[in-house]
Design an enzyme around this catalytic site. Structure first.
Site, mmCIF file in Angstrom:
data_model
loop_
_atom_site.group_PDB
_atom_site.id
_atom_site.type_symbol
_atom_site.label_atom_id
_atom_site.label_comp_id
_atom_site.label_asym_id
_atom_site.label_seq_id
_atom_site.Cartn_x
_atom_site.Cartn_y
_atom_site.Cartn_z
ATOM 1 N N SER A 90 0.754 -1.193 0.055
ATOM 2 C CA SER A 90 0.054 -0.060 -0.013
ATOM 3 C C SER A 90 0.819 1.126 0.115
ATOM 4 O O SER A 90 1.675 1.309 0.694
ATOM 5 C CB SER A 90 -0.923 0.029 1.093
ATOM 6 O OG SER A 90 -1.749 1.268 1.172
ATOM 7 N N HIS A 94 2.324 12.414 -0.976
ATOM 8 C CA HIS A 94 1.734 13.456 -0.853
ATOM 9 C C HIS A 94 2.954 14.500 -1.285
ATOM 10 O O HIS A 94 3.927 14.638 -0.594
ATOM 11 C CB HIS A 94 1.679 13.876 0.552
ATOM 12 C CG HIS A 94 0.387 13.270 1.138
ATOM 13 N ND1 HIS A 94 -0.835 13.580 0.629
ATOM 14 C CD2 HIS A 94 0.394 12.127 2.049
ATOM 15 C CE1 HIS A 94 -1.741 12.700 1.476
ATOM 16 N NE2 HIS A 94 -0.982 11.884 2.216
ATOM 17 N N HIS A 104 -2.801 7.318 -4.285
ATOM 18 C CA HIS A 104 -2.823 6.123 -3.502
ATOM 19 C C HIS A 104 -3.034 4.868 -4.547
ATOM 20 O O HIS A 104 -3.441 4.864 -5.477
ATOM 21 C CB HIS A 104 -4.055 6.200 -2.575
ATOM 22 C CG HIS A 104 -4.497 4.909 -2.242
ATOM 23 N ND1 HIS A 104 -5.500 4.061 -2.854
ATOM 24 C CD2 HIS A 104 -4.189 4.032 -1.263
ATOM 25 C CE1 HIS A 104 -5.819 3.097 -2.126
ATOM 26 N NE2 HIS A 104 -5.102 3.007 -1.111
ATOM 27 N N ASN A 106 -2.894 0.514 -3.841
ATOM 28 C CA ASN A 106 -2.640 -0.944 -3.017
ATOM 29 C C ASN A 106 -3.119 -2.202 -3.606
ATOM 30 O O ASN A 106 -3.878 -2.076 -4.792
ATOM 31 C CB ASN A 106 -3.259 -0.760 -1.592
ATOM 32 C CG ASN A 106 -4.765 -1.166 -1.721
ATOM 33 O OD1 ASN A 106 -5.101 -2.280 -1.596
ATOM 34 N ND2 ASN A 106 -5.782 -0.153 -1.730
ATOM 35 N N ARG A 108 -3.567 -6.342 -2.774
ATOM 36 C CA ARG A 108 -3.426 -7.176 -1.401
ATOM 37 C C ARG A 108 -4.305 -8.526 -1.730
ATOM 38 O O ARG A 108 -4.910 -8.605 -2.685
ATOM 39 C CB ARG A 108 -4.259 -6.594 -0.368
ATOM 40 C CG ARG A 108 -5.689 -6.075 -0.657
ATOM 41 C CD ARG A 108 -6.242 -5.353 0.414
ATOM 42 N NE ARG A 108 -7.648 -5.017 -0.098
ATOM 43 C CZ ARG A 108 -8.234 -3.889 -0.694
ATOM 44 N NH1 ARG A 108 -7.152 -3.065 -1.233
ATOM 45 N NH2 ARG A 108 -9.306 -3.640 -0.953
ATOM 46 N N HIS A 173 -20.340 12.111 4.464
ATOM 47 C CA HIS A 173 -20.507 13.179 5.106
ATOM 48 C C HIS A 173 -20.629 14.559 4.548
ATOM 49 O O HIS A 173 -21.030 15.476 5.075
ATOM 50 C CB HIS A 173 -19.935 13.082 6.721
ATOM 51 C CG HIS A 173 -18.474 13.367 6.651
ATOM 52 N ND1 HIS A 173 -17.754 12.452 5.853
ATOM 53 C CD2 HIS A 173 -17.600 14.271 6.677
ATOM 54 C CE1 HIS A 173 -16.388 12.659 5.842
ATOM 55 N NE2 HIS A 173 -16.311 13.924 6.574
ATOM 56 N N GLY A 257 -2.284 -4.152 13.980
ATOM 57 C CA GLY A 257 -1.142 -3.887 13.038
ATOM 58 C C GLY A 257 -0.309 -2.576 13.652
ATOM 59 O O GLY A 257 -0.676 -1.979 14.806
#
Length: 298
Positions: A90, A94, A104, A106, A108, A173, A257
């Site tokens: 992952s 920035h 971003h 990732n 998995r 939201h 983790g």
């Protein structure tokens, strides 16, 4: 089901990506290997205060345990209570220059096991782009790269995974997308292990070609305090999503983790303001009107 091959691929992917990013930045990614007391561990590669990347992390983890965390079994309640192993790479980058978008990616693999039954496995992953100042050329290139990663596996994968990304990376939201999207998939377990692994590899292998040209186009554009201030404000949305909605963050924290490695995705400088809106007609307002909208960039 060859999980050893998956782990070999993931560690190699981490090395390839870090080597290229370090070349682009000119700085050094620290290497921080860690162990998880409950089982497993990982390798965190991190750069802070670089010339290109204000903060960037590329993490590999391989963790296992006796009980799946709630975030992993939320959509598969029938596997709750099984032992598990989870491995993945992952990354979140920035950049310092506000004209270079945050990104971003990732990939998995999860395996849930129980004595007397066949293992349940699945793959997940994706990549998405979060600009602060939008460029249609960049968004189109990124989405084209995502399409190219999935094209060998069937024409239906890209529209499905693009739509999944738009729905997943959405701040409910705020009723606002996190960025211009990309692709996202989870719980991929058909048609077979080899095909799902190959698709996941293709996503990981296309990351650098999706992002590097955007860096090279934007990294030397001049900027000032106004652009940096808007970047810090918009980074707040990134923090909100990662801490409230992101399944990977929730899984990492719920499974015990390593907190520093899980939260390396957070930006180093962030601003929040009360009920702030950009002036109409400004470059800042165009991010909202032209880029933070559902769109077929291809």
């Amino acid at each position: 089901m060859d999980t050893a091959a998956v782990k070999t691929y993931l560690t190699g992917l981490q090395d390839r990506i870090v080597n290229k990013l370090a070349e682009l930045d000119g700085g050094t990614f620290i290497r921080d290997a860690w162990d998880r007391p409950q089982g497993g561990g990982g390798i965190t590669r991190l750069i802070e205060g670089g010339k290109l990347f204000e903060r960037g992390g590329v993490g590999f983890s391989h963790v296992y345990g006796d009980n799946l965390p709630p975030s992993a079994s939320a959509v598969r309640p029938e596997i709750a209570g099984r032992s598990f192993q989870a491995m993945g790479v992952s990354l979140v980058l920035h950049p310092r220059n506000p004209y270079v978008p945050t990104v971003h990616m990732n990939v998995r693999c999860f395996v849930a096991e129980k004595n007397g039954t066949d293992p349940v496995w699945w793959f997940g992953g994706g990549m998405d782009l979060t600009p602060y100042y939008g460029f249609a050329e960049d968004a189109t290139h990124f989405h084209r790269s995502c399409r190219d990663a999935l094209a060998p596996f069937g024409a239906d994968y890209h529209p499905r995974f693009k739509d999944w990304c738009d729905r997943y990376f959405h701040l409910k939201h705020r009723n606002e997308p996190r960025g211009v999207g990309g692709i996202f998939f989870d719980d991929l377990g058909t048609p077979d292990f080899a095909t799902c692994f190959a698709l996941t590899r293709s996503v990981g292998d296309h990351f650098l070609s999706a992002y590097t040209p955007i860096i090279e186009r934007r990294r030397d554009l001049p900027y000032g305090e106004r652009e940096r201030d808007f970047q810090a404000y918009r980074r707040g949305r990134y923090v909100e999503f990662n801490l409230v909605f992101d399944r990977g963050t929730l899984f990492g924290l719920q499974s015990g983790g390593r907190t520093e490695s899980i939260l390396m995705s957070l930006p180093p400088v962030v601003h929040w303001r009360y009920d702030w809106h950009p002036e109409p007609g400004t470059p800042e307002s165009r991010l909202y009107t032209d880029f933070l909208v559902a769109k077929d960039w291809l």
